[in-house]
Design a protein around this motif. Structure first.
Motif, PDB file in Angstrom:
ATOM      1  N   THR A  35     -26.348 -68.558  60.973  1.00 14.45           N
ATOM      2  CA  THR A  35     -26.163 -69.862  60.344  1.00 14.45           C
ATOM      3  C   THR A  35     -24.678 -70.215  60.353  1.00 14.45           C
ATOM      4  OG1 THR A  35     -26.041 -68.776  58.170  1.00 14.45           O
ATOM      5  CG2 THR A  35     -28.192 -69.631  58.863  1.00 14.45           C
ATOM      6  N   PHE A  36     -24.380 -71.423  59.874  1.00 16.45           N
ATOM      7  CA  PHE A  36     -22.993 -71.884  59.853  1.00 16.45           C
ATOM      8  C   PHE A  36     -22.628 -72.381  58.464  1.00 16.45           C
ATOM      9  CE2 PHE A  36     -24.449 -72.350  64.216  1.00 16.45           C
ATOM     10  CZ  PHE A  36     -23.418 -71.747  64.921  1.00 16.45           C
TER      11      PHE A  36
ATOM     12  N   MET B 241     -23.082 -80.595  69.555  1.00 18.13           N
ATOM     13  CA  MET B 241     -23.246 -79.191  69.928  1.00 18.13           C
ATOM     14  C   MET B 241     -22.548 -78.939  71.257  1.00 18.13           C
ATOM     15  SD  MET B 241     -26.763 -76.895  70.344  1.00 18.13           S
ATOM     16  CE  MET B 241     -27.260 -77.239  68.662  1.00 18.13           C
TER      17      MET B 241
ATOM     18  N   TYR C 221     -21.532 -80.124  63.209  1.00 17.31           N
ATOM     19  CA  TYR C 221     -21.076 -79.434  64.421  1.00 17.31           C
ATOM     20  C   TYR C 221     -21.780 -78.097  64.562  1.00 17.31           C
ATOM     21  CZ  TYR C 221     -18.179 -76.421  67.320  1.00 17.31           C
ATOM     22  OH  TYR C 221     -17.760 -75.507  68.264  1.00 17.31           O
ATOM     23  N   ILE C 222     -22.341 -77.838  65.739  1.00 17.36           N
ATOM     24  CA  ILE C 222     -23.004 -76.571  66.024  1.00 17.36           C
ATOM     25  C   ILE C 222     -22.318 -75.909  67.224  1.00 17.36           C
ATOM     26  CG2 ILE C 222     -25.161 -75.414  66.606  1.00 17.36           C
ATOM     27  CD1 ILE C 222     -25.216 -76.772  63.890  1.00 17.36           C
ATOM     28  N   ASP C 223     -21.748 -74.742  67.006  1.00 15.24           N
ATOM     29  CA  ASP C 223     -21.072 -73.974  68.054  1.00 15.24           C
ATOM     30  C   ASP C 223     -22.081 -73.000  68.655  1.00 15.24           C
ATOM     31  OD1 ASP C 223     -19.525 -72.348  69.630  1.00 15.24           O
ATOM     32  OD2 ASP C 223     -18.039 -71.891  68.091  1.00 15.24           O
ATOM     33  N   SER C 224     -22.731 -73.408  69.750  1.00 14.93           N
ATOM     34  CA  SER C 224     -23.766 -72.551  70.343  1.00 14.93           C
ATOM     35  C   SER C 224     -23.168 -71.255  70.883  1.00 14.93           C
ATOM     36  CB  SER C 224     -24.505 -73.292  71.452  1.00 14.93           C
ATOM     37  OG  SER C 224     -23.700 -73.457  72.599  1.00 14.93           O
TER      38      SER C 224
ATOM     39  N   GLN D 265     -31.333 -73.584  68.189  1.00 16.02           N
ATOM     40  CA  GLN D 265     -30.487 -74.753  68.425  1.00 16.02           C
ATOM     41  C   GLN D 265     -31.291 -76.047  68.356  1.00 16.02           C
ATOM     42  OE1 GLN D 265     -28.806 -73.593  72.179  1.00 16.02           O
ATOM     43  NE2 GLN D 265     -27.721 -71.875  71.242  1.00 16.02           N
TER      44      GLN D 265
ATOM     45  N   GLN E  60     -15.283 -74.399  60.284  1.00 17.55           N
ATOM     46  CA  GLN E  60     -16.659 -73.944  60.127  1.00 17.55           C
ATOM     47  C   GLN E  60     -16.770 -72.479  60.536  1.00 17.55           C
ATOM     48  OE1 GLN E  60     -20.311 -76.343  61.206  1.00 17.55           O
ATOM     49  NE2 GLN E  60     -20.122 -75.080  63.020  1.00 17.55           N
TER      50      GLN E  60
ATOM     51  N   THR F 205     -19.070 -68.846  61.182  1.00 18.81           N
ATOM     52  CA  THR F 205     -20.365 -68.350  61.619  1.00 18.81           C
ATOM     53  C   THR F 205     -20.799 -67.200  60.729  1.00 18.81           C
ATOM     54  OG1 THR F 205     -19.750 -68.907  63.895  1.00 18.81           O
ATOM     55  CG2 THR F 205     -21.654 -67.450  63.595  1.00 18.81           C
TER      56      THR F 205
ATOM     57  N   PHE G  46     -31.735 -77.385  64.903  1.00 16.90           N
ATOM     58  CA  PHE G  46     -30.588 -78.091  64.345  1.00 16.90           C
ATOM     59  C   PHE G  46     -30.612 -79.574  64.705  1.00 16.90           C
ATOM     60  CE2 PHE G  46     -28.437 -73.796  64.545  1.00 16.90           C
ATOM     61  CZ  PHE G  46     -28.299 -73.651  63.175  1.00 16.90           C
TER      62      PHE G  46
ATOM     63  N   ILE H 120     -25.811 -84.668  65.328  1.00 17.77           N
ATOM     64  CA  ILE H 120     -25.127 -83.393  65.561  1.00 17.77           C
ATOM     65  C   ILE H 120     -24.280 -83.476  66.830  1.00 17.77           C
ATOM     66  CG2 ILE H 120     -26.976 -82.072  64.467  1.00 17.77           C
ATOM     67  CD1 ILE H 120     -27.717 -81.090  67.327  1.00 17.77           C
TER      68      ILE H 120
END
Length: 242
Positions: free
Chosen positions: A81-82, A142, A40-43, A131, A92, A94, A134, A140
């Motif tokens: 980074t995460f 996002m 998971y990427i939290d932009s 991003q 998660q 940051t 990633f 992923i």
């Protein structure tokens, strides 16, 4: 609802979840990633981290505008980074230059300053480049405001989430109350409406639904119904890649 989080064994895809502030897209994205074994990427957290850095380094003018010329040289000094499931909360976190800033970036001071930061073309270019890195190996989820239109226009599954400003402000206000932040509801609503205005009218990568995105109005659905809907869309997208 069955709460088992079975890892889906299927070809890896990219899931892009876009939507308005406080629409619940981060919660959706985070849980989907957990259920299917994706990253998971939290932009949005990335822009919030830049905002926190700018606040700490006094890179805002008194009127709230950004000291852009002073900020830009700092961009390459920001390593964002995460850290998955950091701490006891299982969420998660940051990291900004190695420091856990998850709590600070969620505070109202950052919320009130993040939109002017996100408007800056050079900031967006830097964040989009990070991003994209990633997503090289796929697998992923996002969320953000321009993931399906700018960051990953090739994403196999795109979702656009929305709800009324009043409903989104109510959720945000309740979240702040639970964290012990005492703030008038009207202030939260004003912040939501102002962020909507800035996000949809900025010159660089404005908030917009990708043509091939699936819309979800989650203003009147339960969390369980929302996740059942999203899991079905995910399974359809991955079956199409088999």
């Amino acid at each position: 609802m069955n709460e088992s989080h079975e890892i889906i064994d299927s070809p890896k895809i990219i899931v892009a979840i876009d939507g308005y502030s406080s629409s619940g897209k981060s919660t959706m994205a985070r849980e989907l990633a957990k259920r299917v074994g994706y990253i998971y990427i939290d932009s949005g957290a990335m822009y919030r981290a830049v905002t926190l850095y700018a606040l700490r380094h006094h890179l805002f003018n008194a009127d709230g505008s950004v000291k852009k010329a002073e900020l830009l040289p700092h961009l390459n000094q920001m390593n964002i980074t995460f850290q998955p499931q950091a701490g006891e909360d299982g969420v998660q976190h940051t990291l900004l230059n190695g420091e856990d800033v998850e709590k600070e970036i969620r505070e109202m001071e950052v919320s009130n300053h993040v939109s002017p930061i996100a408007e800056i073309g050079e900031v967006r270019e830097r964040m989009v480049a990070l991003q994209k890195e990633f997503g090289i190996h796929k697998g992923i989820v996002m969320d953000g405001r321009d993931i399906g239109t700018t960051v990953f226009p090739e994403a196999e599954l795109k979702v656009f989430v929305y709800a009324s400003p009043h409903e989104r402000a109510r959720r945000r206000w309740k979240e702040l109350q639970q964290k012990g932040v005492d703030i008038p509801f009207e202030d939260v609503l004003k912040n939501v409406e102002e962020r909507d205005r800035i996000d949809t009218t900025r010159a660089v990568s404005p908030l917009a639904k990708a043509e091939d995105a699936i819309e979800l109005d989650n203003g009147a659905v339960t969390h369980e119904e929302q996740m059942e809907w999203l899991m079905k869309r995910f399974q359809e997208a991955t079956e199409g890649k088999a």
